[in-house]
Enzyme design. Structure first.
Site, PDB file in Angstrom:
ATOM      1  CD  GLU A   1       4.269   1.072   6.963  1.00  0.00           C
ATOM      2  OE1 GLU A   1       5.059   1.421   7.865  1.00  0.00           O
ATOM      3  OE2 GLU A   1       3.912   1.836   6.033  1.00  0.00           O
TER       4      GLU A   1
ATOM      5  CG  ASP B   1      -0.254  -0.003   2.537  1.00  0.00           C
ATOM      6  OD1 ASP B   1       0.700  -0.797   2.701  1.00  0.00           O
ATOM      7  OD2 ASP B   1      -0.649   0.777   3.437  1.00  0.00           O
TER       8      ASP B   1
END
Length: 379
Positions: free
Chosen positions: A133, A68
């Site tokens: 994250e 991500d």
């Protein structure tokens, strides 16, 4: 163009803003499955994760990272489309180029090249990859670690691909991170007219001496691995916007970045002592994002230092500076954890980019690290 750069371009072109993965993990899984890795997809909530492992013997070396990325913002502010990667003047541009799709590409190609030369390494290799994250980080790495712990599967060495470098690739390796403790503090007063302060109680005035004391406090002196604990106010909000109304409350948001010289319970108690000493009417809401962790030495540190020296010709510096990372979820299991990745000077910025030469070197460093750890007995 190297296989590392080709894979990085493919990953960057996928719009994987937290918690979206946009097919990045599937791309990595295909490459790892071709090498014989056993794949375990782990979806928690809206978050895609996977655990891939080759071998069942110890020691276990793990690459950890995230697919991500943070939002790109206004595409018009970029010199090129943030999710249409371009190479200009030796630099690869695109959201996630440095944080951390370049690292993911280097991990994959390093593993491919290593296994081509060493098809039967000692121990095992694993990948722990998440798409959570940059966001809340509640359904990502921490949930995968919980899954592994529940079946007594332990990581010995973990390399997180966070962008650690400062001026040259590999010049800085993060061998720990400070803890992060946030607080939402609500100071209660009594709303009233500014012309009649005796009928009100101004929470701004009451809070200022306490906040000044907190801001000037020496929380600790740090140690050889960590700088002193820091206290920073990030937000203050009070009032209605009118000039003639004393606010009824004041909201303050602050954060500690703390070393191993203290702990979150002690910090919370010391803050409460200060607030009580000023006789404030208050409420606190604490959020512990992670405790500090440190890999002071050991096999992983030695191998990383040697790998960087072998590939680049210069020594690396160990550092615990910067924000938090998913290493905070892995280190408490007893694993040795390091962070090593590209230069971090453009991360989360418009026109994020990474040197293509650096990415190729990073893949070589990762491959050399695998060789040092998994092809000979490590002491």
């Amino acid at each position: 163009m190297s296989d590392t750069i080709e894979l990085a371009i493919d990953l960057i072109s996928r719009i994987s803003v937290t918690p979206e993965d946009a097919g990045c993990q599937e791309l990595m899984i295909q490459r790892l499955r071709a090498l014989g890795f056993q794949i375990e997809r782990l979806r928690f909530g809206q978050v895609d994760n996977f655990w891939a492992r080759l071998g069942d013997a110890a020691p276990l070396f793990c690459f950890a990272g995230h697919t991500d990325v943070v939002p790109a913002g206004n595409p018009e502010d970029w010199q090129s489309e943030p999710f249409q990667p371009e190479i200009r003047d030796g630099m690869l541009y695109g959201r996630g180029a440095a944080d951390m799709k370049g690292s993911l590409a280097a991990m994959i190609t390093a593993t491919e090249h290593f296994l081509a030369r060493h098809p039967q390494p000692r121990g095992s290799i694993a990948f722990l990859i998440t798409s959570d994250e940059e966001g809340p980080a509640t359904d990502g790495t921490i949930r995968v670690i919980e899954t592994l712990q529940a079946r007594n599967e332990s990581i010995d060495w973990c390399l997180v691909g966070e962008p650690s470098s400062t001026n040259n690739i590999g010049d800085v390796v993060k061998n720990g991170r400070r803890g992060s403790l946030g607080c939402r503090l609500l100071i209660k007063g009594v709303q009233g007219h500014v012309a009649y302060p005796h009928l009100a109680r101004n929470p701004v005035h009451e809070a200022m001496p306490a906040l000044a004391e907190l801001a000037s406090t020496e929380w600790d002196q740090g140690n050889e691995f960590f700088p002193p604990t820091s206290f920073q106010i990030s937000n203050i909000q009070a009032g209605t916007g009118a000039t003639n109304v004393i606010p009824g409350s004041l909201e303050v948001i602050f954060n500690f970045r703390f070393s191993t010289e203290t702990n979150h319970q002690d910090l919370e108690q010391r803050v409460q002592t200060v607030l009580d000493s000023h006789r404030l009417d208050y409420e606190t809401e604490w959020t512990l994002s992670g405790n500090p962790f440190l890999t002071a030495g050991g096999q992983l540190v030695k191998a990383a230092q040697a790998a960087i020296q072998d590939v680049t010709g210069y020594a690396t510096e160990l550092s615990t500076s910067g924000g938090t990372s998913d290493g905070r979820f892995i280190a408490p299991t007893g694993a040795q954890v390091l962070e090593l990745g590209p230069l971090n000077n453009t991360i989360h910025k418009v026109n994020e980019c990474v040197s293509i030469a650096d990415l190729d070197k990073l893949a070589q460093i990762y491959q050399r690290l695998l060789e040092l750890l998994l092809t000979a007995k490590t002491t």
